[in-house]
Design an enzyme around this catalytic site. Structure first.
Site, PDB file in Angstrom:
ATOM      1  N   GLU A  82      15.899   0.264  12.287  1.00  0.00           N
ATOM      2  CA  GLU A  82      15.141   0.202  14.353  1.00  0.00           C
ATOM      3  C   GLU A  82      15.691   1.894  14.905  1.00  0.00           C
ATOM      4  O   GLU A  82      14.605   2.278  15.867  1.00  0.00           O
ATOM      5  CB  GLU A  82      15.485  -1.435  14.739  1.00  0.00           C
ATOM      6  N   ALA A  92       8.675  -5.796  12.297  1.00  0.00           N
ATOM      7  CA  ALA A  92       7.437  -6.631  12.831  1.00  0.00           C
ATOM      8  C   ALA A  92       6.526  -5.373  13.589  1.00  0.00           C
ATOM      9  O   ALA A  92       7.351  -4.498  13.118  1.00  0.00           O
ATOM     10  CB  ALA A  92       8.902  -5.661  14.677  1.00  0.00           C
TER      11      ALA A  92
HETATM   12  N1  T1G Z   1       3.548  -1.800  11.769  1.00  0.00           N
HETATM   13  C1  T1G Z   1       3.011  -2.061  12.225  1.00  0.00           C
HETATM   14  N2  T1G Z   1       2.024  -0.779  11.668  1.00  0.00           N
HETATM   15  C2  T1G Z   1       2.813  -0.369  10.512  1.00  0.00           C
HETATM   16  C3  T1G Z   1       4.232  -0.392  10.310  1.00  0.00           C
HETATM   17  C4  T1G Z   1       5.212  -1.353  11.102  1.00  0.00           C
HETATM   18  N3  T1G Z   1       6.154  -2.048  11.107  1.00  0.00           N
HETATM   19  N4  T1G Z   1       5.000   0.400   8.706  1.00  0.00           N
HETATM   20  C5  T1G Z   1       4.003   0.873   8.822  1.00  0.00           C
HETATM   21  N5  T1G Z   1       3.011   0.950   8.973  1.00  0.00           N
HETATM   22  C6  T1G Z   1       1.489   1.448   9.106  1.00  0.00           C
HETATM   23  C7  T1G Z   1       1.546   2.118   8.970  1.00  0.00           C
HETATM   24  O1  T1G Z   1       1.726   2.780  10.902  1.00  0.00           O
HETATM   25  C8  T1G Z   1       0.632   3.426   8.397  1.00  0.00           C
HETATM   26  O2  T1G Z   1      -0.244   3.255   8.935  1.00  0.00           O
HETATM   27  C9  T1G Z   1       0.375   2.355   6.966  1.00  0.00           C
HETATM   28  O3  T1G Z   1       1.017   1.551   7.751  1.00  0.00           O
HETATM   29  C10 T1G Z   1       1.172   3.280   6.312  1.00  0.00           C
HETATM   30  O4  T1G Z   1       2.778   3.445   6.205  1.00  0.00           O
HETATM   31  C11 T1G Z   1      12.684  -6.980  15.642  1.00  0.00           C
HETATM   32  C12 T1G Z   1      11.481  -4.510  16.705  1.00  0.00           C
HETATM   33  C13 T1G Z   1       6.899   0.994   5.524  1.00  0.00           C
HETATM   34  C14 T1G Z   1       8.595   2.823   4.561  1.00  0.00           C
HETATM   35  O5  T1G Z   1      10.622   0.911  11.150  1.00  0.00           O
HETATM   36  O6  T1G Z   1       9.618   2.898   7.611  1.00  0.00           O
HETATM   37  O7  T1G Z   1      11.118  -5.042  12.535  1.00  0.00           O
HETATM   38  O8  T1G Z   1      -1.532   4.964   8.898  1.00  0.00           O
HETATM   39  O9  T1G Z   1       2.640   5.785   6.110  1.00  0.00           O
HETATM   40  O10 T1G Z   1       5.003   6.325   3.644  1.00  0.00           O
HETATM   41  O11 T1G Z   1      13.916  -5.973  14.760  1.00  0.00           O
HETATM   42  O12 T1G Z   1       5.428   3.380   6.734  1.00  0.00           O
HETATM   43  O13 T1G Z   1      -2.466   4.115   7.159  1.00  0.00           O
HETATM   44  O14 T1G Z   1      -3.097   3.167   9.983  1.00  0.00           O
HETATM   45  O15 T1G Z   1       4.162   5.420   7.062  1.00  0.00           O
HETATM   46  O16 T1G Z   1       4.461   4.159   2.316  1.00  0.00           O
HETATM   47  C15 T1G Z   1      11.288  -1.954  12.134  1.00  0.00           C
HETATM   48  C16 T1G Z   1       8.521   0.812   9.409  1.00  0.00           C
HETATM   49  C17 T1G Z   1      10.053  -2.622  13.140  1.00  0.00           C
HETATM   50  C18 T1G Z   1       9.401   0.503   8.923  1.00  0.00           C
HETATM   51  C19 T1G Z   1       6.047   2.822   3.992  1.00  0.00           C
HETATM   52  N6  T1G Z   1      10.339  -1.602  10.601  1.00  0.00           N
HETATM   53  N7  T1G Z   1       7.340   1.229   8.324  1.00  0.00           N
HETATM   54  O17 T1G Z   1       5.661   4.048   4.047  1.00  0.00           O
HETATM   55  O18 T1G Z   1       3.300   4.627   4.318  1.00  0.00           O
HETATM   56  S1  T1G Z   1      11.117  -2.594  14.448  1.00  0.00           S
HETATM   57  C20 T1G Z   1      10.280   0.089  10.828  1.00  0.00           C
HETATM   58  C21 T1G Z   1       8.246   2.572   7.717  1.00  0.00           C
HETATM   59  C22 T1G Z   1      11.599  -4.338  13.957  1.00  0.00           C
HETATM   60  C23 T1G Z   1      12.817  -6.676  15.073  1.00  0.00           C
HETATM   61  C24 T1G Z   1      12.534  -4.923  14.974  1.00  0.00           C
HETATM   62  C25 T1G Z   1       6.417   2.655   6.436  1.00  0.00           C
HETATM   63  C26 T1G Z   1       7.528   2.370   5.441  1.00  0.00           C
HETATM   64  P1  T1G Z   1      -1.734   4.193   8.612  1.00  0.00           P
HETATM   65  P2  T1G Z   1       2.997   4.816   5.904  1.00  0.00           P
HETATM   66  P3  T1G Z   1       5.038   4.385   3.944  1.00  0.00           P
END
Ligand code: T1G
Ligand code: NAD
Length: 693
Positions: A128, A66
Site C-alpha cells: 500500500e 482492495a
Molecule cells: N485493483 C484493481 N485493479 C488492479 C489491482 C487492484 N488492486 N491490481 C492490479 N490491477 C489491474 C491492473 O490495473 C491491470 O489492469 C491488471 O490488473 C494487471 O495488472 C485496505 C487499501 C498484482 C503484482 O497495491 O502490484 O489493498 O491494465 O499489469 O504486472 O489495505 O498488478 O490490464 O486493465 O500490474 O502481472 C494493494 C497492486 C491495494 C497491488 C500483478 N495492492 N497490483 O502485476 O499485472 S490497496 C496492490 C500489483 C489495499 C487495503 C488497501 C500488480 C500485480 P489492466 P498488472 P502484473
C-alpha cells in the site's frame, strides 16, 4: 451449494467448504468479491456438514488487494473489515490457500483466516505504501503479531513482495504445498486441522511479539533514523510506523482504530491521489491504441550492443540478467576490456550486497561476449547502438549494420537527442529501425523511451514494448523530435535554471528548491554528476558561458573534484566561491543587477516551462497521453512519485495558474518562448490535462 454471485463459488468436498473467487485479472477485493465471501461464510457456517472452510482463487493469483478502481467512489458494505471479521470469527477453521501474489487487502484477508497454506512460487506483501496508503484492514496490527514489529516495519514500509519460503520462516504461512496441487492440498490441510482439533488461531490474539517490543521505543526511533533519507518527502512511511507503534503499545481494537484513522488521512491526501494516478498511468503506458492487441512479438534470443561505454555496458546487463546472450562490439581492445570490467564490477557489487549469488555473477558474465568485429552481430535478433552522440558516427555504424545484420533483425539506437529517421535513412530497412533510449545507469533506471520512427513497423514497436517488460523496464512510446520527451522538457528547465544565474540566483539556491520539491538533485548538482564536459570541446571553447569557463578551469564536475560545486573526499558538495565569482563576473559584464529570487519564482520558472513543453509535445503527438509524460519523468528523471509527474502536478496547481505565471514571467523566459495553444485552451476552458482523451 454453487455460485454465490458472479465472482464467487461455494462448494463442499468431504466436509470442507471451498470458497472460490474468480474475478480477473487479479481477484481484487471488489464489492462483489467481498459480498461473495461474507455470504459464503454465512452459508458454510450454517451447514452442519461443513467442518472447515478453504478460501481460494482461480486465475493467476490470490487476491492482489482492495480494488483500486473503487477508491474515491462511495464505499459499499460489506467493508473489507466485515469480510475479515466473518473469517476470523468463524466457529469453523478457515484456511487461506495462496498462489500468485497475496497483496494488500488480499494478505489482510489471509491474516484474518486461522491458517495459511501456499505454493512455493507464491509471494505475500503489503504494498500500500506505493499508493501512499497503509494496510487499512488490520495489516499493521496483525502482521507485527506474526512476524514481529521489526520485520513488519521492513515489510510494510518497503511494500516488498516476499517469497513463500521466507514467509513460512517468518510464521506468515503455516505450510507450503506442491506447485499445481494447491486446491487438493488445502483440502487435505483443512481435514488435518479438523482431525487434530487444532485451535482457531486468531492472529489478533497473538500478542507475544508485540508485548515483547513494548517499552522499546528505540525500535521505531532507530528505524526512522536509518530510513530518513529513503523516506524523504513520502508521507506514508511515517504513518505506517505510527500504526505499528500502536500495534505494540495498544490493545488490538484500539490499534485498529488508530490504523483506520491514519489510513483515512492518507486516502484523503494529495500524495495518495498522485500515486494512485501513477499506478494506472504506468499500466496505461503499455497500451498503444493503433497496435493490434494480439500482434505477436518477434523472438529476441540474441542481442548485439555497439559501444561498451557508460550506456553500452548497462544495456547489456539488462539482457544478461534475463538469460539472453549479448555480443558487445568496441573499436579498441582497451575500451572493450574497460567496458566488460565495469559490468563485472557492477555484478560483484550487487553480489557483495547479497542481492546476487556469486554463481549468478559468473553465469551472467558468461552470457557476454566482447569483440572488435561488427560482423559478429550478423545473427543477432536485436542490435542496440550506443556509440558517441554524433550523427556521422551513428550513420556510419547503421550503414554497416544494414549490410551485416540478418533480415528481420531489429536495429535500435540509444541516442539521447538525435533524429531516428535520419539514422534510419542510411539503411534499406527503415521499418526495422527505432530508438531504444535507456537512462543512466541503464541497468538500474526503469525508464525506456521507445522511439517510433516514421517508418518503424507495428511489429517492431510491439516487440520493443513487450521486451521492455521482460527486462524490467517501464516503456513509454514517443515520437521523433530533438530530445524526445524527457530530454526535450529537461532542456526547457535547464534553460531557465541557467537564465536565473544571470539574475542573482546561485546554482545551490536553485538546486535547493528542486531538492526540497522532491527531486533527487537539482540541475547543477546533476550536471556536475554527469560531467560538465559532455558536448564541450576544448578547442572551440570561448569562455562564453559559466559552464565553459568552469571546464576551461578543469572544473568538469564531481570527476575532477569541482564543477559548479566544490567536492571533498567523500564527494560532498559545497557551494563554491569560485563559481560565485564567475557568475558575478558574467553579470557585471552583462550589466545585470542581481536581485533576490523567491523560492516560488525559482520553482515555477523551472517547472512551468517544462509543463508548457509537455503540452507542445502532446500537440505534436510526440507523446500519446499526458500520463505517459508523467511516467517518463518519474522513472527517468526522479520526479517525486507523490507529485504524480509534471502534467499531473500542473493539473493540481491549476492550468490557469500555470498560464498566468508563464505570462507574468514572459520576457524572462527567453526570446523563443511561447505558450502552448493546447495549454492556453485547456486553461481557458477550466480543464485539466487528465480531461484529454
Ligand atoms: N485493483 C484493481 N485493479 C488492479 C489491482 C487492484 N488492486 N491490481 C492490479 N490491477 C489491474 C491492473 O490495473 C491491470 O489492469 C491488471 O490488473 C494487471 O495488472 C485496505 C487499501 C498484482 C503484482 O497495491 O502490484 O489493498 O491494465 O499489469 O504486472 O489495505 O498488478 O490490464 O486493465 O500490474 O502481472 C494493494 C497492486 C491495494 C497491488 C500483478 N495492492 N497490483 O502485476 O499485472 S490497496 C496492490 C500489483 C489495499 C487495503 C488497501 C500488480 C500485480 P489492466 P498488472 P502484473
Ligand atoms: P561513451 O562515450 O561512454 O561510450 C561510447 C562508446 O562507443 C565508447 O566506448 C567508444 O569507444 C564506442 N564507440 C564509438 N564508436 C564506435 C564504433 N563505431 N563501433 C563500436 N564502438 C564505438 O558514451 P555513452 O555515455 O555510453 O553514450 C552512448 C550513447 O548513449 C550516446 O548516443 C548518448 O547520447 C546515449 N545516452 C547517454 C546517456 C548517459 O547518461 N551517458 C544516457 C542515455 C543515452
Amino acid at each position: 451449494m454453487g455460485a454465490i454471485n458472479a465472482v464467487t463459488d461455494l462448494s463442499v468436498e468431504d466436509g470442507i467448504a471451498l470458497i472460490t473467487i474468480n474475478y480477473p485479472p487479479v481477484n481484487a477485493l471488489s464489492h462483489a468479491v467481498r459480498e461473495g465471501i461474507v455470504n459464503s461464510m454465512k452459508q458454510a457456517g450454517a451447514d452442519a456438514a461443513v467442518k472447515a472452510v478453504v478460501l481460494i482463487c482461480e486465475g493467476r493469483t490470490f487476491m492482489a488487494g482492495a480494488d483500486i478502481t473503487e477508491f474515491g467512489k462511495p464505499p459499499k458494505s460489506p467493508w473489507l473489515l466485515e469480510v475479515i471479521e466473518s473469517l476470523e470469527n468463524s466457529s469453523k477453521p478457515v484456511i487461506a490457500a495462496i498462489h500468485g501474489t497475496a497483496l494488500g487487502g488480499g494478505l489482510e484477508v489471509a491474516l484474518g483466516c486461522h491458517y495459511r497454506v501456499a505454493v512455493p512460487s507464491a509471494k505475500c506483501g503489503l504494498p500500500e505504501v506505493h499508493l501512499c496508503l497503509l494496510p487499512g484492514a488490520g495489516g499493521t496490527q496483525r502482521l507485527p503479531r506474526i512476524v514481529g514489529p521489526e520485520k513488519a516495519l521492513e515489510m510494510i514500509t518497503s511494500g516488498a513482495h516476499v517469497d513463500a519460503r521466507t514467509c513460512q520462516a517468518m510464521g506468515l504461512l503455516d505450510e507450503l504445498v506442491p506447485e499445481g496441487q494447491l486446491r487438493a492440498s488445502a483440502i487435505e490441510f483443512a481435514k488435518k486441522v479438523v482431525a487434530e482439533n487444532r485451535p482457531l488461531k486468531k492472529v489478533r490474539d497473538m500478542n507475544d511479539k508485540v508485548e515483547a517490543a513494548r517499552g522499546k521505543p528505540e525500535i521505531f526511533s532507530e528505524f526512522r533514523k536509518a530510513n530518513a533519507r529513503k523516506f524523504r518527502g513520502f508521507l506514508a512511511p511515517e504513518y505506517i510506523i505510527r500504526s505499528i507503534e500502536a500495534a505494540v503499545n495498544l490493545p488490538f481494537d484500539e490499534g485498529m482504530q488508530i490504523e483506520r484513522k491514519l489510513f483515512q488521512e492518507l486516502m484523503d491526501g494529495e500524495q495518495s491521489a498522485a500515486q494512485r494516478y501513477v499506478f494506472f498511468a504506468e499500466r496505461q503506458a503499455s497500451k498503444i491504441p493503433d497496435l493490434p492487441d494480439n500482434l505477436p512479438a518477434l523472438p529476441i534470443a540474441k542481442v548485439g550492443i555497439v559501444g561498451a561505454g557508460t550506456m553500452g555496458g548497462g544495456i547489456a546487463m539488462n539482457f544478461a540478467n534475463i538469460g539472453i546472450p549479448v555480443t558487445i562490439v568496441e573499436t579498441r581492445q582497451e575500451a572493450l576490456e574497460r567496458g566488460l570490467a565495469v559490468i563485472r564490477k557492477n555484478y560483484e557489487t550487487t553480489a557483495k550486497r547479497g542481492k546476487l549469488k556469486t554463481e549468478d555473477v559468473e553465469k551472467r558474465m558468461s552470457l557476454l561476449t566482447g569483440t572488435l568485429e561488427l560482423e559478429k552481430l550478423a545473427d543477432c535478433d536485436l542490435i542496440i547502438e550506443a556509440v558517441f552522440e554524433n550523427m556521422a558516427v551513428k550513420k556510419e555504424v547503421f550503414a554497416k549494420l544494414d549490410k551485416i545484420a540478418k533480415q528481420g533483425a531489429i536495429l535500435a539506437s540509444n541516442t539521447s537527442y538525435l533524429d531516428i529517421n535520419e539514422i534510419a535513412s542510411v539503411t534499406q530497412r527503415p521499418e526495422w529501425v527505432l530508438g531504444l533510449h535507456f537512462f543512466s545507469p541503464a541497468n538500474v533506471m526503469r525508464l525506456l523511451e521507445v522511439v517510433r520512427g516514421a517508418k518503424t513497423s507495428a511489429q517492431v514497436i510491439a516487440t520493443a514494448m513487450q521486451l521492455a517488460k521482460k527486462i524490467g523496464k517501464v516503456a513509454v512510446l514517443v515520437g521523433v523530435c530533438y530530445g524526445f520527451v524527457g530530454n526535450r522538457m529537461l532542456a526547457a528547465r535547464q534553460e531557465q535554471a541557467t537564465a536565473m544565474l544571470m539574475e542573482g540566483a546561485m546554482p545551490w539556491d536553485i538546486d535547493k528548491v528542486l531538492y526540497d520539491f522532491g527531486m533527487p538533485m537539482g540541475p547543477f548538482a546533476m550536471a556536475d554528476l554527469a560531467g560538465l564536459d559532455i558536448g564541450w570541446n576544448k578547442e572551440t571553447s570561448s569562455s562564453s558561458t559559466v559552464r565553459e569557463v568552469l571546464c576551461e578551469m578543469d572544473r568538469r564536475g564531481q570527476k575532477t573534484g569541482a564543477g559548479f560545486y566544490d567536492y571533498d573526499e567523500q564527494r560532498t558538495a559545497r557551494p563554491s566561491p569560485v563559481t560565485e565569482k564567475i557568475i558575478k563576473d558574467f553579470m557585471s559584464k552583462a550589466g545585470a543587477t542581481p536581485r533576490q529570487l523567491s523560492e516560488q519564482e525559482i520553482l515555477e520558472r523551472c517547472i512551468y516551462p517544462m509543463i508548457n513543453e509537455g503540452a507542445k509535445i502532446l500537440e505534436e503527438k510526440i507523446a500519446l497521453r499526458p500520463s505517459d509524460i508523467d511516467i517518463v519523468w518519474i522513472n527517468g528523471y526522479g520526479w517525486p512519485v507523490y507529485r504524480g509527474g509534471p502534467m499531473f502536478y500542473a493539473d493540481s496547481v491549476g492550468l490557469a495558474n500555470v498560464v498566468a505565471k508563464l505570462k507574468e514571467y514572459g520576457p524572462k523566459l527567453g526570446a523563443g518562448f511561447s505558450i502552448s495553444p493546447l495549454l492556453e485552451r485547456l486553461a481557458a476552458e477550466g480543464k485539466r490535462f487528465q480531461d484529454l482523451k
